[in-house]
Write a protein that holds these residues in place. Structure first.
Motif, PDB file in Angstrom:
ATOM      1  N   THR A  55      40.301  36.930  51.879  1.00 64.22           N
ATOM      2  CA  THR A  55      39.065  36.638  51.168  1.00 64.22           C
ATOM      3  C   THR A  55      39.265  35.666  50.031  1.00 64.22           C
ATOM      4  O   THR A  55      38.303  35.080  49.554  1.00 64.22           O
ATOM      5  CB  THR A  55      38.477  37.935  50.601  1.00 64.22           C
ATOM      6  N   LEU A  56      40.488  35.455  49.565  1.00 66.08           N
ATOM      7  CA  LEU A  56      40.732  34.592  48.418  1.00 66.08           C
ATOM      8  C   LEU A  56      41.773  33.542  48.768  1.00 66.08           C
ATOM      9  O   LEU A  56      42.692  33.800  49.532  1.00 66.08           O
ATOM     10  CB  LEU A  56      41.216  35.408  47.221  1.00 66.08           C
ATOM     11  N   LEU A  93      33.303  32.245  39.396  1.00 67.75           N
ATOM     12  CA  LEU A  93      32.994  32.781  40.712  1.00 67.75           C
ATOM     13  C   LEU A  93      32.074  31.847  41.472  1.00 67.75           C
ATOM     14  O   LEU A  93      31.238  31.142  40.884  1.00 67.75           O
ATOM     15  CB  LEU A  93      32.332  34.155  40.586  1.00 67.75           C
ATOM     16  N   SER A  94      32.225  31.856  42.778  1.00 70.04           N
ATOM     17  CA  SER A  94      31.309  31.103  43.618  1.00 70.04           C
ATOM     18  C   SER A  94      29.980  31.848  43.728  1.00 70.04           C
ATOM     19  O   SER A  94      29.833  32.982  43.274  1.00 70.04           O
ATOM     20  CB  SER A  94      31.925  30.890  44.999  1.00 70.04           C
ATOM     21  N   GLU A 122      28.545  33.022  46.415  1.00 67.38           N
ATOM     22  CA  GLU A 122      28.675  34.180  47.292  1.00 67.38           C
ATOM     23  C   GLU A 122      29.362  35.339  46.573  1.00 67.38           C
ATOM     24  O   GLU A 122      28.965  36.506  46.720  1.00 67.38           O
ATOM     25  CB  GLU A 122      29.472  33.781  48.530  1.00 67.38           C
ATOM     26  N   GLU A 123      30.385  35.024  45.772  1.00 65.98           N
ATOM     27  CA  GLU A 123      31.082  36.069  45.036  1.00 65.98           C
ATOM     28  C   GLU A 123      30.200  36.670  43.935  1.00 65.98           C
ATOM     29  O   GLU A 123      30.303  37.865  43.636  1.00 65.98           O
ATOM     30  CB  GLU A 123      32.371  35.515  44.432  1.00 65.98           C
ATOM     31  N   GLN A 124      29.327  35.849  43.333  1.00 59.85           N
ATOM     32  CA  GLN A 124      28.405  36.382  42.330  1.00 59.85           C
ATOM     33  C   GLN A 124      27.408  37.354  42.950  1.00 59.85           C
ATOM     34  O   GLN A 124      27.084  38.394  42.366  1.00 59.85           O
ATOM     35  CB  GLN A 124      27.667  35.235  41.640  1.00 59.85           C
ATOM     36  N   LYS A 179      28.026  39.155  45.603  1.00 56.60           N
ATOM     37  CA  LYS A 179      28.805  40.350  45.897  1.00 56.60           C
ATOM     38  C   LYS A 179      29.026  41.181  44.634  1.00 56.60           C
ATOM     39  O   LYS A 179      28.952  42.419  44.671  1.00 56.60           O
ATOM     40  CB  LYS A 179      30.152  39.948  46.505  1.00 56.60           C
ATOM     41  N   LEU A 217      36.257  43.331  42.594  1.00 55.47           N
ATOM     42  CA  LEU A 217      35.807  42.210  43.409  1.00 55.47           C
ATOM     43  C   LEU A 217      36.913  41.666  44.293  1.00 55.47           C
ATOM     44  O   LEU A 217      36.672  41.214  45.409  1.00 55.47           O
ATOM     45  CB  LEU A 217      35.267  41.101  42.499  1.00 55.47           C
ATOM     46  N   HIS A 277      37.162  45.738  49.407  1.00 56.55           N
ATOM     47  CA  HIS A 277      36.562  45.169  50.609  1.00 56.55           C
ATOM     48  C   HIS A 277      35.801  46.207  51.427  1.00 56.55           C
ATOM     49  O   HIS A 277      35.084  45.845  52.344  1.00 56.55           O
ATOM     50  CB  HIS A 277      37.640  44.532  51.486  1.00 56.55           C
TER      51      HIS A 277
END
Length: 415
Positions: A56-57, A81-82, A84-86, A88, A119, A123
């Protein structure tokens, strides 16, 4: 569909940190320096990954290993954060609010480093629940330490007041406090211990810890490994004649390396950790005939101590072994490198109770330190926790049954 299922299964096995490079084989090819071996377990060091792959990273963008965050690095990580990560992270925050409202197994207040760790490693829903439960334990431990500190300060104030009443002005008049006993400062004792350790690093007997198992441990096993190694280092520090503690196959910029540096700077009372760390293998540092690998699966028992022996302990923590036991990875590695292996005579000197017959790294180090110093296994195995041994009543019953069995065998031989 089968390809997706197979891919998910491989990712799950890698995320659990299992030893995927120990395979069952009866014969090895001779390419790449491999040799023939008779054991059924093979340590495939050529194809072993240097570090667990993160699906994922991107390790180039986020070089921090999972679980090791400070408030500064966590704030920087959360600010970059991107999109998508925000999203999430917002979902995780909503899940945390729901969990904290209907359950008590969540911390009262989440810190930035906990959000970053959640984060990075949360998962699955079960993984996130376990992390929240772990964060709650850390928060409760911190609150308990703060409460205990306040109670100790109050006790010290009461003790100082009582002492002042009993001794009067003797406490504050240095002339009336003359004594033949010199006050030894704590820093003086630290310097004296560091001097012993520095001398042992030059003239002491080596004791090797093999750190090549770090890529195969999960985050929980790595944290436990760091704590156990620090306890073993403290035991070596308190000896009259310390050993030369050497960590071989050391992986720089790894989780354990960063965690040790963090503990040394933030929490340790000692300014330096007096031990050797090298990326070289122990085979390149010492002759093979002097090396002895300590493995619980070795068929040979360590009966006496030879001063020329250099003992090797694998720095591997397996919390998922259970009642099935751990895999014989250290014995397989010793056979592959063609060095001697021995196991501790636990069954000869200890009567185990219920549970798994296993010892932590610091317990093994304490046992070996005592055995090297005294050459007495009875005194060495006093470091085995009493909770793992049978109680007195159970021990008497065990010895009685053992004697009855021997009597039956002798009676059959006589008849």
């Amino acid at each position: 569909m089968n390809c997706i299922r197979r891919r998910l299964f491989q990712m799950a096995k890698l995320s659990r940190g299992r030893l995927q490079n120990f395979r069952k084989q009866t014969l090895l090819h001779s390419e790449g320096g491999h040799t023939m071996m008779s054991t059924s377990y093979f340590y495939d060091s050529e194809h072993a990954p240097l570090i667990e792959k993160d699906y994922t990273l991107d390790s180039a963008d986020k070089p921090l290993l999972e679980g090791l965050f400070t408030p500064e690095t966590a704030a920087e990580y959360l600010s970059n954060l991107s999109e998508e990560e925000q999203k999430k992270l917002q979902a995780y925050k909503l899940e945390y609010e729901v969990t904290s409202s209907i359950s008590t197994q969540a911390p009262i207040e989440m810190r930035d480093e906990w959000w970053a760790q959640l984060l990075m490693t949360g998962h699955s829903s079960s993984r996130r629940k376990n992390l929240l439960r772990f964060f709650q334990k850390k928060e409760n431990a911190k609150l308990a330490r703060a409460k205990k500190k306040v109670e100790n300060e109050k006790k010290m104030e009461i003790h100082d007041a009582e002492k002042k009443i009993m001794m009067g002005d003797l406490l504050y008049n240095p002339i009336k406090r003359n004594t033949i006993h010199l006050k030894i400062l704590r820093q003086t004792m630290v310097h004296q211990t560091d001097s012993k350790l520095a001398q042992s690093m030059i003239f002491g007997r080596p004791f090797v810890v093999d750190m090549s198992y770090e890529p195969y441990m999960g985050i929980k096993e790595k944290n436990s490994c760091v704590d156990q190694l620090l306890n073993g280092y403290g035991a070596n520090r308190s000896r009259n004649e310390p050993s030369d503690l050497i960590f071989t196959n050391w992986i720089h910029d790894s989780f354990i390396f960063k965690k040790l540096n963090f503990i040394q700077k933030e929490r340790s009372a000692y300014p330096t950790l007096m031990m050797k760390c090298t990326e070289q293998n122990y085979v390149d540092l010492f002759p093979k005939e002097r090396l002895v690998y300590l493995s619980p699966h070795s068929p040979f028992e360590l009966t006496h101590d030879d001063p020329d022996n250099i003992y090797i302990m694998g720095g591997y923590v397996d919390l998922g072994g259970g009642k099935q036991g751990q895999k014989p990875v250290s014995y397989a590695k010793a056979k592959q490198e063609k060095i001697r292996s021995c196991r501790l005579p636990l069954d000869k000197y200890c009567v185990w109770g219920t549970g798994v017959k296993s010892l932590t790294l610091n317990q093994v180090m304490n046992i070996m330190y005592e055995f090297i110093d005294t050459k007495d296994w009875s005194r060495a195995f006093e470091h085995v926790p009493r909770r793992k041994l049978q109680r007195d009543a159970d021990l008497r019953e065990h010895l009685y049954k053992k004697q009855q069995k021997m009597n039956r065998v002798n009676r059959r031989q006589f008849l």
